[in-house]
Design a protein around this motif. Structure first.
Motif, PDB file in Angstrom:
ATOM      1  N   ILE A 104       0.795  -1.255  -0.028  1.00 51.24           N
ATOM      2  CA  ILE A 104       0.301  -0.319   0.042  1.00 51.24           C
ATOM      3  C   ILE A 104       0.548   1.519   0.274  1.00 51.24           C
ATOM      4  O   ILE A 104       1.472   1.898   0.546  1.00 51.24           O
ATOM      5  CB  ILE A 104      -0.544   0.759   1.445  1.00 51.24           C
ATOM      6  N   PRO A 105       0.976   2.532  -0.737  1.00 51.51           N
ATOM      7  CA  PRO A 105       1.305   3.209  -1.521  1.00 51.51           C
ATOM      8  C   PRO A 105       0.949   3.973  -0.179  1.00 51.51           C
ATOM      9  O   PRO A 105      -0.236   3.744   0.372  1.00 51.51           O
ATOM     10  CB  PRO A 105       1.421   4.170  -2.824  1.00 51.51           C
ATOM     11  N   VAL A 106       2.289   5.101   0.265  1.00 56.17           N
ATOM     12  CA  VAL A 106       1.863   6.625   1.153  1.00 56.17           C
ATOM     13  C   VAL A 106       1.001   7.413   0.711  1.00 56.17           C
ATOM     14  O   VAL A 106       1.134   7.568  -0.914  1.00 56.17           O
ATOM     15  CB  VAL A 106       2.586   7.334   1.625  1.00 56.17           C
ATOM     16  N   ASP A 107      -0.299   7.535   1.309  1.00 58.62           N
ATOM     17  CA  ASP A 107      -1.205   8.471   0.308  1.00 58.62           C
ATOM     18  C   ASP A 107      -0.546   9.185  -0.696  1.00 58.62           C
ATOM     19  O   ASP A 107      -0.532  10.012  -1.218  1.00 58.62           O
ATOM     20  CB  ASP A 107      -2.155   9.628   1.767  1.00 58.62           C
ATOM     21  N   ALA A 108       0.656  10.395   0.125  1.00 55.37           N
ATOM     22  CA  ALA A 108       1.021  11.379  -0.445  1.00 55.37           C
ATOM     23  C   ALA A 108       1.332  11.078  -1.733  1.00 55.37           C
ATOM     24  O   ALA A 108       1.549  11.711  -2.988  1.00 55.37           O
ATOM     25  CB  ALA A 108       1.969  11.744   0.525  1.00 55.37           C
ATOM     26  N   SER A 145      -1.237  13.258 -10.575  1.00 58.82           N
ATOM     27  CA  SER A 145      -1.129  14.237 -11.230  1.00 58.82           C
ATOM     28  C   SER A 145      -0.139  13.696 -13.378  1.00 58.82           C
ATOM     29  O   SER A 145      -1.005  14.505 -13.955  1.00 58.82           O
ATOM     30  CB  SER A 145       0.170  15.174 -10.642  1.00 58.82           C
ATOM     31  N   LEU A 146       0.089  12.979 -12.733  1.00 59.15           N
ATOM     32  CA  LEU A 146       0.550  11.946 -14.090  1.00 59.15           C
ATOM     33  C   LEU A 146      -0.375  10.673 -14.913  1.00 59.15           C
ATOM     34  O   LEU A 146      -0.388  10.379 -15.891  1.00 59.15           O
ATOM     35  CB  LEU A 146       1.825  11.379 -13.846  1.00 59.15           C
ATOM     36  N   VAL A 147      -1.558  10.913 -14.654  1.00 58.46           N
ATOM     37  CA  VAL A 147      -2.912  10.172 -15.068  1.00 58.46           C
ATOM     38  C   VAL A 147      -4.029  11.382 -15.447  1.00 58.46           C
ATOM     39  O   VAL A 147      -4.256  11.731 -14.777  1.00 58.46           O
ATOM     40  CB  VAL A 147      -3.354   8.980 -14.269  1.00 58.46           C
ATOM     41  N   GLU A 155      -9.419   8.105 -10.120  1.00 56.17           N
ATOM     42  CA  GLU A 155      -9.776   9.543  -9.702  1.00 56.17           C
ATOM     43  C   GLU A 155      -8.874   9.640  -8.269  1.00 56.17           C
ATOM     44  O   GLU A 155      -8.482  10.400  -7.782  1.00 56.17           O
ATOM     45  CB  GLU A 155     -11.086   9.700  -9.808  1.00 56.17           C
ATOM     46  N   THR A 156      -8.948   8.318  -7.852  1.00 62.57           N
ATOM     47  CA  THR A 156      -8.312   8.305  -6.451  1.00 62.57           C
ATOM     48  C   THR A 156      -7.138   7.651  -6.610  1.00 62.57           C
ATOM     49  O   THR A 156      -6.788   7.899  -5.677  1.00 62.57           O
ATOM     50  CB  THR A 156      -9.181   7.627  -5.283  1.00 62.57           C
ATOM     51  N   GLY A 157      -7.242   6.909  -7.245  1.00 61.86           N
ATOM     52  CA  GLY A 157      -5.858   5.834  -7.119  1.00 61.86           C
ATOM     53  C   GLY A 157      -5.345   4.982  -6.664  1.00 61.86           C
ATOM     54  O   GLY A 157      -4.267   4.616  -6.847  1.00 61.86           O
ATOM     55  N   TYR A 158      -6.764   4.680  -5.895  1.00 57.33           N
ATOM     56  CA  TYR A 158      -6.508   3.351  -5.305  1.00 57.33           C
ATOM     57  C   TYR A 158      -7.665   2.251  -6.024  1.00 57.33           C
ATOM     58  O   TYR A 158      -7.983   2.440  -7.054  1.00 57.33           O
ATOM     59  CB  TYR A 158      -7.900   3.674  -3.817  1.00 57.33           C
TER      60      TYR A 158
END
Ligand code: FAD
Ligand code: MG
Length: 353
Positions: free
Chosen positions: A136-140, A147-149, A267-270
């Motif tokens: 699980i990556p950190v939120d930051a 921003s790259l998606v 949209e969320t990255g999750y």
């Protein structure tokens, strides 16, 4: 190569292979040639019936390998890797194959309001779901990568046949679409070489082609989410078609009681969180079915269903976490529920979640 098939005996191809979504296909036929090879990160099966011979199957697999060599992010010399390396710098000229797949994916992105977005590459790489380094990556980190998606920053030039990613760090990933295209391409080779009918199963991304003897329909079983591979809850029948599923059960890891699966919300990255366990799309072409299955899974039941209703040659089956099967109207007469612990809830109207 395995050769099988006694005249008049049911041949059942049990797709117990990695990624199998549609789990069995059966047909009554004479001799068949069945071959499995490992491409596209999964076991790929080709079964050919009348007119089928090993050379045709070999050529079809050569074509699949060519597509993988062009489109894999795991192959440094691929065209997709070249596009990614040159993000923010300059356009890259690509083959007609790669251009077509990207162009079609972008079309589906527009149709789905960005639910399918091939620029999720940086997120896919960071999550690494399906590999040993999945975490699980950190939120930051996720916020930074978001921003790259943005599929609108993929610039394609049809005349020059080039692809350009506007921002440095952007990466495209064709994992959601290229297996479907590879199945279409394999079929073309098989037909050109005289194969009259067959089954292409690339990790559960199924294509059946040709007419069956005595006008019998093809029958494709759909995987029960969260059951053993090979267990199906219903059967779709029909003529030539692609049947492709996307679900939470294919590649995932669990942490703190939460399942993190491989289909990401741009949209969320999750990993997408909605009430769906899987979405299956039946369409006339594999690329379209593959792109749409991922798109409608991300969109969820209500929006995904609504989208499929607007597309004339695509139908779908949504499976909710609480085992409801929701069919689009075109499948009403073509789908048989075989596991009665599932219920069919709505067929004509757009369901609400
Ligand atoms: P789909 O729903 O069709 O696609 C999900 C995949 O698409 C995800 O795994 C991710 O890669 C991407 N994705 C996630 N969210 C989105 C989104 N919102 N929009 C667009 N795309 C999204 N696997 C390996 O383990 N090793 C390999 O070397 C390897 N090479 C491959 C090469 C090629 C050319 C292809 C097509 C696939 C390869 N794969 C490999 C498999 C790939 O990594 C995916 O896991 C697989 O394609 C998922 O297919 P699916 O049908 O299960 O799911
Ligand atoms: Mg897909």
């Amino acid at each position: 190569m395995a050769k099988t098939g006694t005249k008049g005996v049911w041949i059942q191809l049990i797709a117990i292979l990695a990624g199998a979504a549609a789990v069995f296909i059966s047909c009554r036929s004479g001799d068949a040639v069945i071959e499995t090879r490992f491409f596209l990160g999964t076991a790929c099966n080709i079964t050919v019936y009348s007119g089928g011979h090993k050379t045709a199957v070999d050529h079809a697999f050569m074509r699949v390998e060519e597509i993988e060599d062009r489109m894999s992010v795991n192959i440094e010399s691929s065209e997709v890797s070249e596009i990614n390396r040159n993000a923010g710098m300059h356009p890259v000229k690509v083959s007609a194959d790669t251009f077509f797949v990207i162009e079609e994916a972008l079309e589906t992105s527009k149709l789905s309001g960005g639910a399918l977005d091939i620029t999720v590459g940086p997120l896919v790489e960071t999550w690494s779901i399906g590999s040993e380094s999945a975490h699980i990556p950190v939120d930051a980190e996720i916020i930074g990568l978001l921003s790259l998606v943005d599929y609108t920053q993929v610039v394609i030039d049809r005349i020059k046949q080039t692809v350009f990613l506007e921002k440095k760090g952007m990466r495209i990933d064709l994992g959601a679409v290229a297996k479907g295209y590879a199945a279409d391409a394999a079929e073309k080779i098989l037909k050109k070489e005289g194969v009259e009918r067959g089954i292409i199963d690339f990790g559960g991304n199924i294509r059946v082609f040709g007419s069956k003897p005595k006008e019998e329909p093809w029958r494709v079983g759909i995987q029960k989410p969260d059951s053993m591979r090979g267990e199906y809850f219903g059967i779709i029948s029909g003529g030539e078609m692609s049947v492709v599923s996307s679900g939470t059960y294919e590649r995932y890891f669990e942490a703190g009681g939460v399942r993190y699966h491989h289909i990401l919300d741009p949209e969320t990255g999750y990993p997408v969180q909605n009430d769906l366990a899987s979405a299956t799309v039946v369409a006339s072409e594999g690329l379209r079915a593959d792109a749409l299955s991922t798109a409608v899974f991300v969109m969820g039941l209500e929006e995904g269903f609504r989208l499929l209703k607007t597309i004339s040659d695509a139908e779908g089956i949504f499976i909710t976490e609480d085992m409801k099967a929701v069919l689009t109207p075109g499948l009403e007469d073509r789908f048989v529920l075989t596991d009665k612990s599932y219920t069919i809830t709505s067929r004509r109207t757009v369901p609400t979640q």
